[in-house]
Design an enzyme around this catalytic site. Structure first.
Site, mmCIF file in Angstrom:
data_model
loop_
_atom_site.group_PDB
_atom_site.id
_atom_site.type_symbol
_atom_site.label_atom_id
_atom_site.label_comp_id
_atom_site.label_asym_id
_atom_site.label_seq_id
_atom_site.Cartn_x
_atom_site.Cartn_y
_atom_site.Cartn_z
ATOM 1 N N TYR A 52 3.364 11.631 3.531
ATOM 2 C CA TYR A 52 2.455 11.004 2.571
ATOM 3 C C TYR A 52 1.005 11.414 2.850
ATOM 4 O O TYR A 52 0.240 11.703 1.927
ATOM 5 C CB TYR A 52 2.594 9.477 2.624
ATOM 6 C CG TYR A 52 1.867 8.780 1.496
ATOM 7 C CD1 TYR A 52 2.506 8.540 0.281
ATOM 8 C CD2 TYR A 52 0.542 8.364 1.638
ATOM 9 C CE1 TYR A 52 1.845 7.919 -0.765
ATOM 10 C CE2 TYR A 52 -0.134 7.739 0.601
ATOM 11 C CZ TYR A 52 0.534 7.518 -0.596
ATOM 12 O OH TYR A 52 -0.127 6.910 -1.633
ATOM 13 N N LYS A 109 1.374 13.724 -4.699
ATOM 14 C CA LYS A 109 1.277 15.072 -4.133
ATOM 15 C C LYS A 109 0.692 16.126 -5.069
ATOM 16 O O LYS A 109 0.291 17.201 -4.614
ATOM 17 C CB LYS A 109 2.667 15.543 -3.673
ATOM 18 C CG LYS A 109 3.152 14.855 -2.420
ATOM 19 C CD LYS A 109 2.432 15.375 -1.191
ATOM 20 C CE LYS A 109 2.408 14.402 -0.049
ATOM 21 N NZ LYS A 109 1.186 13.620 0.096
ATOM 22 N N HIS A 138 -7.825 4.935 3.644
ATOM 23 C CA HIS A 138 -6.745 3.952 3.809
ATOM 24 C C HIS A 138 -5.898 4.320 5.022
ATOM 25 O O HIS A 138 -5.485 5.463 5.173
ATOM 26 C CB HIS A 138 -5.859 3.911 2.558
ATOM 27 C CG HIS A 138 -6.484 3.169 1.417
ATOM 28 N ND1 HIS A 138 -5.753 2.573 0.425
ATOM 29 C CD2 HIS A 138 -7.787 2.902 1.133
ATOM 30 C CE1 HIS A 138 -6.558 1.977 -0.429
ATOM 31 N NE2 HIS A 138 -7.810 2.173 -0.037
ATOM 32 N N TYR A 165 3.762 0.075 -3.348
ATOM 33 C CA TYR A 165 4.856 0.737 -4.060
ATOM 34 C C TYR A 165 6.016 -0.257 -4.088
ATOM 35 O O TYR A 165 6.540 -0.616 -3.033
ATOM 36 C CB TYR A 165 5.293 2.005 -3.329
ATOM 37 C CG TYR A 165 4.299 3.152 -3.400
ATOM 38 C CD1 TYR A 165 4.451 4.160 -4.341
ATOM 39 C CD2 TYR A 165 3.224 3.237 -2.519
ATOM 40 C CE1 TYR A 165 3.557 5.226 -4.415
ATOM 41 C CE2 TYR A 165 2.324 4.297 -2.584
ATOM 42 C CZ TYR A 165 2.495 5.286 -3.537
ATOM 43 O OH TYR A 165 1.613 6.333 -3.603
ATOM 44 N N PRO A 214 4.752 11.637 -9.782
ATOM 45 C CA PRO A 214 3.562 11.111 -9.107
ATOM 46 C C PRO A 214 3.849 10.170 -7.928
ATOM 47 O O PRO A 214 2.927 9.821 -7.185
ATOM 48 C CB PRO A 214 2.818 10.364 -10.222
ATOM 49 C CG PRO A 214 3.845 10.088 -11.263
ATOM 50 C CD PRO A 214 4.862 11.161 -11.167
#
Ligand code: RFL
Ligand code: PHB
Length: 387
Positions: free
Chosen positions: A382, A295, A72, A199, A291
């Site tokens: 990220y 990570k 991604h 998100y 979560p």
């Protein structure tokens, strides 16, 4: 029985460490409390950083991930219906791999089988002994009590394991933050609503749209800690999930029966130091992150990397790596702690939050939408800090 490194826990940390050490000619025995089927039924993480992807390849366990995983280039953030994209590739030149932890664990078990590594399941009452002298581990099974002598013990037995407790209270410092909500997650055999993760911050609470493959979706919603899985029918989940997603996303959502449904509480936790005598802690045994930043598994992998480097150097006569293990691992862990905490704080609805605090959350999201600098910082964290 004797081995060089006794590994407690046959989750991703324990198996990856065992696989890497064996391939470097260092003997290991993995002791796992549960059956293999039980371990492989856990549905957890889905997003792998480049560091973990490379380690799996190095361990000879990356072929199926490279075939079936999905790279991604970015993800979406939504705020009460508005959505914008964070382009990781543009922001920091990196990507993440979407491939389930369940599949990672299965590939590691298969790789361990292929090299004839020793993984002992259903090991009860595992206990660690003489960790500052000549260490050994004992356990019981249907046939009686067993003893394994070793040079080192790697505690890879997760948050509820026994290894961390083997470090005396006087030596250990624990840091903890418990969040006042959990995530209700479902897995469903439906096409993901979007190609990349979403998100979503919403007045009704946070929601996440994730996936495992083009036919398998993983969705989460923030729920109060008092909620039970039985409180949530599939229909109720879909209705709530739709309400928290931008309208056009909700309109495209394909629903179906859940094939797994569970609630996970959110917690940040670190136990320092990560080494005591001949014991090293790895992964969730030493630290937990909420979560939101994806990570947990990735931190387990960076611990394994540092310990693997340290132990292989030790057997070549150089102890600098194992001596620096705790410090090196913790430096990276605290950065991921900060990132997971900040993303969790920005995206969730906190019971009792003031209007001021809500405006700060909105401003943080607006900053990300407006500023390429802010997006670069998010993307760097990220996709994973370098080892
Ligand atoms: P695990 O996976 O808990 O494995 C530990 C193993 O040790 C065994 N064990 C024992 N064995 C012998 N004796 C004992 N006394 C023992 N006690 C326990 C257990 O049976 C188990 O098999 O720890 P490990 O290997 O350190 O791996 C850590 C990861 O599992 C964890 O950090 C991630 O799943 C966290 N996580 C995520 N991480 C990511 O990097 N990306 C994600 O997208 C992500 N999503 C998630 C997550 C965790 C979640 N939950 C359920 C907490 C999403 C969720 C919902
Ligand atoms: C998942 O797919 O399970 C997942 C993805 C990203 C997260 C957490 C969980 O931040």
């Amino acid at each position: 029985m004797r081995t060089q490194v006794a590994i407690i826990g046959g989750g991703p940390s324990g198996l990856l460490l065992s696989q890497l050490l064996n391939r470097a000619g260092i003997s290991t025995v993995v002791l796992e409390r549960k059956s293999r089927d039980y371990v492989l039924a856990r549905i957890r993480a889905g997003v792998l950083e480049t560091g973990l992807v490379n380690l799996l390849r190095e361990a000879g366990a990356g072929a199926r991930m490279d075939r079936e995983g999905h790279l991604h280039d970015g993800c979406h953030l939504a705020q009460n219906g508005r959505m914008f994209r964070v382009d990781f590739k543009e922001a920091c030149g990196k990507q993440v791999m979407v491939y389930g932890q369940t599949e990672v664990t299965r590939d590691l078990y298969d790789a361990q089988d292929a090299i004839g590594a020793t993984v002992i399941h259903d090991a009860e009452d595992v206990a660690l002994h003489d960790l500052t002298g000549s260490p050994y581990v004992t356990w019981t099974d249907a046939t009686g009590t067993h003893r394994l002598d070793c040079d080192f013990v790697a505690g890879c037995d997760g948050f509820h394991g026994v290894s961390r407790q083997a470090i005396p209270d006087t030596v250990r410092t624990e840091f903890e933050k418990v969040y006042p909500f959990g995530w209700l997650g479902i897995l469903s055999r439906t096409p993901p609503v979007e190609d990349e993760l979403i998100y979503a911050a919403h007045d009704r609470g946070f929601a996440l749209a994730s996936m495992r493959n083009p036919q398998l979706s993983r969705y989460y919603i923030q729920v109060p800690l008092t909620d039970k899985v039985e409180d949530w029918s599939d229909e109720a989940f879909w209705t709530e999930f739709r309400a928290r997603m931008p309208e056009d996303v909700a309109a495209r959502l394909v629903t179906g029966p859940s094939i797994e449904k569970s609630i996970a509480p959110l917690r940040s936790f670190v136990s320092e130091p990560m080494r005591w005598g001949k014991l090293f802690l790895c992964g969730d045994a030493a630290h937990i992150v909420p979560p939101t930043g994806a990570k947990g598994l990735n931190l387990a992998a960076s611990d394994v990397h540092y310990l693997y480097e340290g132990l292989t150097a030790h057997y070549r006569g150089d102890d600098r790596g194992i001596d620096a293990y705790s410090q090196r691992a913790l430096a990276r862990i605290w950065q991921a702690m900060r990132f997971s905490w900040s993303l969790t704080t920005m995206m969730h609805r906190f019971p009792g939050a003031t209007d001021y605090e809500r405006r700060m959350q909105d401003a943080d999201l607006a900053l990300l939408e407006r500023s390429a600098t802010a997006r670069a910082l998010l993307a760097e964290n990220y996709t994973g800090l370098p080892y």
